[in-house]
Design a protein around this motif. Structure first.
Motif, PDB file in Angstrom:
ATOM      1  N   GLY A  26       0.809  -1.247  -0.156  1.00  0.00           N
ATOM      2  CA  GLY A  26      -0.057  -0.110   0.037  1.00  0.00           C
ATOM      3  C   GLY A  26       0.776   1.341   0.036  1.00  0.00           C
ATOM      4  N   CYS A  27       0.376   2.284  -0.774  1.00  0.00           N
ATOM      5  CA  CYS A  27       1.041   3.733  -0.685  1.00  0.00           C
ATOM      6  C   CYS A  27      -0.143   4.615  -0.830  1.00  0.00           C
ATOM      7  N   ASN A  28       0.287   5.651  -0.297  1.00  0.00           N
ATOM      8  CA  ASN A  28      -0.746   6.891  -0.123  1.00  0.00           C
ATOM      9  C   ASN A  28      -0.513   7.829  -1.320  1.00  0.00           C
ATOM     10  N   LEU A  29       0.424   7.514  -2.042  1.00  0.00           N
ATOM     11  CA  LEU A  29       1.009   8.401  -3.328  1.00  0.00           C
ATOM     12  C   LEU A  29       0.764   7.419  -4.656  1.00  0.00           C
ATOM     13  N   ARG A  30       0.835   8.347  -5.694  1.00  0.00           N
ATOM     14  CA  ARG A  30       0.574   7.457  -7.213  1.00  0.00           C
ATOM     15  C   ARG A  30       1.772   7.861  -8.076  1.00  0.00           C
ATOM     16  N   CYS A  31       3.109   7.962  -7.651  1.00  0.00           N
ATOM     17  CA  CYS A  31       4.097   8.361  -8.508  1.00  0.00           C
ATOM     18  C   CYS A  31       3.861   7.633  -9.948  1.00  0.00           C
ATOM     19  N   GLY A  32       3.875   8.636 -11.058  1.00  0.00           N
ATOM     20  CA  GLY A  32       3.991   8.091 -12.143  1.00  0.00           C
ATOM     21  C   GLY A  32       4.939   7.354 -12.558  1.00  0.00           C
ATOM     22  N   TYR A  33       6.043   7.571 -12.091  1.00  0.00           N
ATOM     23  CA  TYR A  33       7.443   6.431 -12.286  1.00  0.00           C
ATOM     24  C   TYR A  33       7.471   5.482 -11.563  1.00  0.00           C
ATOM     25  N   CYS A  34       6.544   5.076 -10.607  1.00  0.00           N
ATOM     26  CA  CYS A  34       6.714   3.828  -9.639  1.00  0.00           C
ATOM     27  C   CYS A  34       6.819   2.537 -10.354  1.00  0.00           C
ATOM     28  N   TYR A  35       7.760   1.884 -10.030  1.00  0.00           N
ATOM     29  CA  TYR A  35       7.694   0.780 -10.628  1.00  0.00           C
ATOM     30  C   TYR A  35       7.481  -0.602  -9.850  1.00  0.00           C
ATOM     31  N   THR A 101      11.111   6.174   2.835  1.00  0.00           N
ATOM     32  CA  THR A 101       9.845   6.750   2.961  1.00  0.00           C
ATOM     33  C   THR A 101       9.622   7.744   2.105  1.00  0.00           C
ATOM     34  N   ASN A 102       8.243   8.148   1.506  1.00  0.00           N
ATOM     35  CA  ASN A 102       8.038   9.335   0.797  1.00  0.00           C
ATOM     36  C   ASN A 102       7.872  10.646   1.626  1.00  0.00           C
ATOM     37  N   GLY A 103       8.017  10.278   3.156  1.00  0.00           N
ATOM     38  CA  GLY A 103       8.208  11.615   3.771  1.00  0.00           C
ATOM     39  C   GLY A 103       6.544  12.033   4.200  1.00  0.00           C
ATOM     40  N   MET A 123      14.690   9.059   2.286  1.00  0.00           N
ATOM     41  CA  MET A 123      13.368   9.836   1.911  1.00  0.00           C
ATOM     42  C   MET A 123      13.522  10.318   0.611  1.00  0.00           C
ATOM     43  N   ASP A 124      12.429  10.228  -0.104  1.00  0.00           N
ATOM     44  CA  ASP A 124      12.319  10.584  -1.506  1.00  0.00           C
ATOM     45  C   ASP A 124      11.893  11.990  -1.463  1.00  0.00           C
ATOM     46  N   VAL A 125      12.671  13.017  -2.289  1.00  0.00           N
ATOM     47  CA  VAL A 125      11.930  14.218  -2.359  1.00  0.00           C
ATOM     48  C   VAL A 125      11.961  14.163  -3.837  1.00  0.00           C
ATOM     49  N   LYS A 126      10.601  14.420  -4.251  1.00  0.00           N
ATOM     50  CA  LYS A 126      10.144  13.869  -5.509  1.00  0.00           C
ATOM     51  C   LYS A 126      10.531  14.950  -6.497  1.00  0.00           C
ATOM     52  N   THR A 127      10.210  16.341  -6.204  1.00  0.00           N
ATOM     53  CA  THR A 127      10.715  17.523  -7.068  1.00  0.00           C
ATOM     54  C   THR A 127      11.090  18.665  -6.136  1.00  0.00           C
TER      55      THR A 127
END
Ligand code: SF4
Length: 235
Positions: A26-35, A101-103, A123-127
Motif C-alpha cells: 500500500g501507498c498513499n501516493l501514485r507516482c507516475g514513475y513508480c515501478y 519513506t516518501n515523507g 527519503m524521496d524528495v520527488k521534485t
C-alpha cells in the motif's frame, strides 16, 4: 503489518551492510514513475500473495550474525500503524534497520528516530517543493496537508542525528534542471542527497512511457548542485 515481498539478500540497499528487504503493501501516493504497481494499486494488491511476519522473523532468527540489517520499503511503510512495533522487534534481535519513506508521516518518522528504532532513513524528495509540481508526479491523491508533511519530514531529518539520505529519481517529463537545483537549495546542509536515474520498466504506476536523463545532463546537474549541497549521482 501487511507485507507483500521479502528479499533475503541485498548488498546495495543498506550502505556498507548485508541486508534483507521487507516490502510493505500500500501507498498513499501514485507516482507516475513508480515501478512497484503490485504494491501500490489496489486492483493489483488483490493478486498479491502476502508474506506472513512469522516467516520474516524466523529467517532473521536463523541469520543472526550473517545479515547486518533489514531495509523496510514499500509501498509506503509509514501508512502502517504497526510499523514502530515491527521495527522494535527487529532492533531487539540486534539488526540495523533502514526505512525508505516518501515523507508523508513526519510524526511517525520523528518518533522512530527519537526511540532509536531506525538507523538509516532514505527519503524521496520527488521534485522542487511546490505543491503543483509535486502533485504532477505523485498524482491527485496528494493533499496540501500531505505536502506540508513532506516538507516537515525534510526538516525532521535535517535537524536529526540519525544517518539519512534524500534522493530524487530523475525523469525528463517531470524535472527541469532548475527543479533539481531548487531541491539542492532546499537541502542545504544535508548529510547526503542522491540523484538516481529513472529505471525504464515495462510497467509503471502512471501507465505512460517516461524518459531518463542522459549521463551528460546528470553530470552537469551534479556539478552545479554541488555548489549548493552534498549531491551525488547514484548509478
Ligand atoms: S514511488 Fe511513489 S507510488 Fe511508488 S511506492 Fe514510492 S511513494 Fe508510493
Amino acid at each position: 503489518m501487511r507485507i507483500g515481498g521479502f528479499q533475503k539478500l541485498s548488498l546495495v540497499d543498506y550502505p556498507g551492510k548485508i541486508s534483507c528487504i521487507v516490502f510493505t503493501i500500500g501507498c498513499n501516493l501514485r507516482c507516475g514513475y513508480c515501478y512497484v504497481p503490485q504494491l501500490v494499486l489496489p486492483e493489483r494488491i488483490r493478486d498479491l500473495k502476502e508474506v506472513p511476519e512469522g516467516e520474516i522473523f524466523s529467517f532473521l532468527e536463523r541469520n543472526k550474525g550473517l545479515n547486518d540489517a533489514v531495509v523496510i520499503t514499500g509501498g509506503e511503510p509509514t501508512i502502517h500503524r504497526e510499523l514502530p512495533s515491527f521495527m522494535e522487534r527487529i532492533k531487539r534481535m540486534g539488526f540495523l534497520v533502514a526505512l525508505e519513506t516518501n515523507g508523508t508521516n513526519p510524526d511517525m518518522l520523528e518518533g522512530l528516530i527519537e526511540e532509536r528504532l531506525v538507523d538509516y532513513v532514505e527519503m524521496d524528495v520527488k521534485t522542487a517543493l511546490e505543491f503543483e509540481k509535486y502533485r504532477e508526479i505523485t498524482g491527485d491523491v496528494l493533499t496540501e496537508e500531505m505536502f506540508e508533511n513532506v516538507k516537515e519530514s525534510i526538516k525532521v531529518l535535517l535537524r536529526s542525528e540519525v544517518d539519512y539520505e534524500f534522493r530524487t529519481t530523475l525523469v525528463k517529463e517531470y524535472h527541469s534542471v532548475e527543479d533539481i537545483l531548487e531541491i539542492c537549495r532546499a537541502l542545504k546542509g544535508a548529510k547526503a542527497y542522491y540523484l538516481q536515474n529513472l529505471r525504464v520498466m515495462n510497467e509503471l504506476v502512471g501507465g505512460k512511457a517516461l524518459t531518463p536523463f542522459s549521463r551528460e545532463e546528470i553530470e552537469e546537474i551534479v556539478a552545479e548542485g554541488r555548489k549548493l549541497t552534498n549531491v551525488r549521482f547514484r548509478e
